[in-house]
Design an enzyme around this catalytic site. Sequence first.
Site, mmCIF file in Angstrom:
data_model
loop_
_atom_site.group_PDB
_atom_site.id
_atom_site.type_symbol
_atom_site.label_atom_id
_atom_site.label_comp_id
_atom_site.label_asym_id
_atom_site.label_seq_id
_atom_site.Cartn_x
_atom_site.Cartn_y
_atom_site.Cartn_z
ATOM 1 N N TYR A 152 35.853 69.645 14.322
ATOM 2 C CA TYR A 152 36.458 70.844 14.880
ATOM 3 C C TYR A 152 35.925 72.097 14.210
ATOM 4 O O TYR A 152 35.418 72.078 13.093
ATOM 5 C CB TYR A 152 37.984 70.773 14.791
ATOM 6 C CG TYR A 152 38.575 71.409 13.555
ATOM 7 C CD1 TYR A 152 38.387 70.848 12.310
ATOM 8 C CD2 TYR A 152 39.311 72.593 13.653
ATOM 9 C CE1 TYR A 152 38.935 71.441 11.178
ATOM 10 C CE2 TYR A 152 39.854 73.188 12.530
ATOM 11 C CZ TYR A 152 39.662 72.605 11.298
ATOM 12 O OH TYR A 152 40.187 73.201 10.186
ATOM 13 N N PHE A 271 37.955 80.411 9.175
ATOM 14 C CA PHE A 271 36.705 79.796 9.636
ATOM 15 C C PHE A 271 36.614 78.452 8.947
ATOM 16 O O PHE A 271 36.739 78.374 7.720
ATOM 17 C CB PHE A 271 35.472 80.621 9.246
ATOM 18 C CG PHE A 271 34.175 79.861 9.481
ATOM 19 C CD1 PHE A 271 33.466 80.031 10.650
ATOM 20 C CD2 PHE A 271 33.703 78.949 8.545
ATOM 21 C CE1 PHE A 271 32.291 79.296 10.883
ATOM 22 C CE2 PHE A 271 32.536 78.208 8.773
ATOM 23 C CZ PHE A 271 31.831 78.398 9.938
ATOM 24 N N GLU A 272 36.367 77.435 9.728
ATOM 25 C CA GLU A 272 36.257 76.105 9.164
ATOM 26 C C GLU A 272 35.536 75.250 10.184
ATOM 27 O O GLU A 272 35.885 75.285 11.361
ATOM 28 C CB GLU A 272 37.680 75.549 8.970
ATOM 29 C CG GLU A 272 37.906 74.742 7.735
ATOM 30 C CD GLU A 272 39.397 74.448 7.492
ATOM 31 O OE1 GLU A 272 39.819 74.526 6.354
ATOM 32 O OE2 GLU A 272 40.118 74.133 8.453
ATOM 33 N N ILE A 273 34.520 74.542 9.734
ATOM 34 C CA ILE A 273 33.934 73.513 10.590
ATOM 35 C C ILE A 273 34.051 72.239 9.782
ATOM 36 O O ILE A 273 33.509 72.154 8.677
ATOM 37 C CB ILE A 273 32.460 73.811 10.938
ATOM 38 C CG1 ILE A 273 32.346 75.142 11.682
ATOM 39 C CG2 ILE A 273 31.878 72.671 11.785
ATOM 40 C CD1 ILE A 273 30.928 75.525 12.089
#
Length: 385
Positions: A152, A271-273
Site C-alpha cells: 500500500y 507518506f508510506e509505501i
Amino acid sequence: PPAIRKISEKHDKVFVTGCLEPDTAQPRANATFVVLARNKELDGVLQSLKSVERHFNRWFHYPYVFLNDVEFDDHFKETVRNHTSGTVEFGKVGPDMWGYPDWVDHKVAKEGIAKQGDAAVMYGGLESYHFMCRFYSGFFYNHPLLLKYEWYWRVEPEITYFCDITYDPFLKMIEHNKTYGFTIAVKELRETVPNIFRYASAYKRLNNLTSQGLWEMFVEPKDPEQEKKKEQQQLPAEVLQSEPANNEPPKIDPEEMEGEKYNMCHFWSNFEIAKLSWFRSKEYNDFFEMMDRSGGFWMERWGDAPIHSLAAGALLGVKDIHYFRDIGYRHTTIQHCPANAPSRQLPRTPYLEKTTLDEKKRVEEDKYWENWDEVKENGVGCRCR
Ligand code: GDP
Ligand code: MN
C-alpha cells in the site's frame, strides 16, 4: 510537455529514477493507494489526487481504497471517481477498528483525552484523532477492502508531490526486498508520547529482540553527565560519603527506565509505501497489542507514525527500509526536496528553486542513510529534521 531527459547513473543510484520514459509495460504489483478521509475534506483530497495522478498514476493506474468512519456521501464519491485513473473502492471503518475497545474504561479514557486538551497537547483533546491514530497503528491493514492487497501507498488530504515518479516504487521495493519506505523523518512532539519508548523498549527486551541496526536510529545518544551520575550511584557507600556534603543526590531520568531514551525520531507516516504482510505479521500485532494495552492511545496521544517507526526499529533492519530520497513530497509545512531530482531540471516547479538542499548537502544525506552502520559507529544521531 518538457523534453524527457536521461539522467546519469550517479543520480539516485538506489532505485534508478528520474524523468525517464515510464515503463508501463511491466505488470503491476498487488498494490493500492489508501486514503482515510472525511467527507468535508474533499477539496484537500482532490488536491492530493491531482498531484498523485499528475506525477505518477496517470502512467500506472493503481487502484485506490478510500476509508472513512462514516459513509462517504455521493458527491464525494462521484468527484473522486472523476479525478482518478485507477479503480476506486469506498469503505466504512467499523466500530471494531474505530473508537474505544471494550476493555477500555471509556470514562477514564475520555478524562485522559480531556486532560491532554487542557494541556494543549497537539490534537490531544480530540477524541477522533486518537481513534484515527489507533486505526492506522493496528487495524487499517486488516480492513476488508485491503485484504486482497500485498502493498500500500498512503495518501492524505492536502499533500503535494512535486517530482515525476516515473518508475513503479512497489516493483522496486519487491525487487530490492524492502518492507517499508519513507521520504521524511522528523522529531515527534515529546508531550504526545511521554511513555511510548519505555513500552517499545520493554517489548524489545521481553521478546529478546536484538537490534538489526535500525533501533539505534531512535535512541538518544547517551548524555555523559547522566552516565557519571549513574556511576556515582553505584559506587560503594564510603566513596559516596567522601563526596562533598552539598552534593546533590543523583537524579535518573524517568524516561530512561529501560536504560535508553527516545530521541523522538520517526518516519512521517502520512507518506508510506509498505508491505501489508509485515503489518499483518504476528510480531507486529504482538507489538501493537502490547502498546495498545498500555493505554497510550488514550492517556497519551500516540501517533501511528512513532508506532510504525518503533515497530520497524524493533522488528526490522536497515536493509528492510527504503529512503525514497528521490520523491519530492510535501504535507502541510514539512517537505522533502530531492536536490537534484530530475523534475528540478525541468521548468515546471519554480518554488523548488528556493527550497532544495544544495548538491553537497544532498550527497552527505545520501551517504548518511546508505552508510547507516558507519554513521552509527560514529555516534551521529538520526537524520531527522
Ligand atoms: P495531521 O496530518 O496529523 O495533521 O492529521 P489529519 O487531520 O490530516 O489526519 C490524518 C489522516 O486521518 C487524514 O487522512 C485525515 O483525513 C484522517 N482523519 C483524521 N481524523 C479523521 C476522522 O475523524 N475521520 C476520518 N474518516 N478520517 C480522519
Ligand atoms: Mn494530514
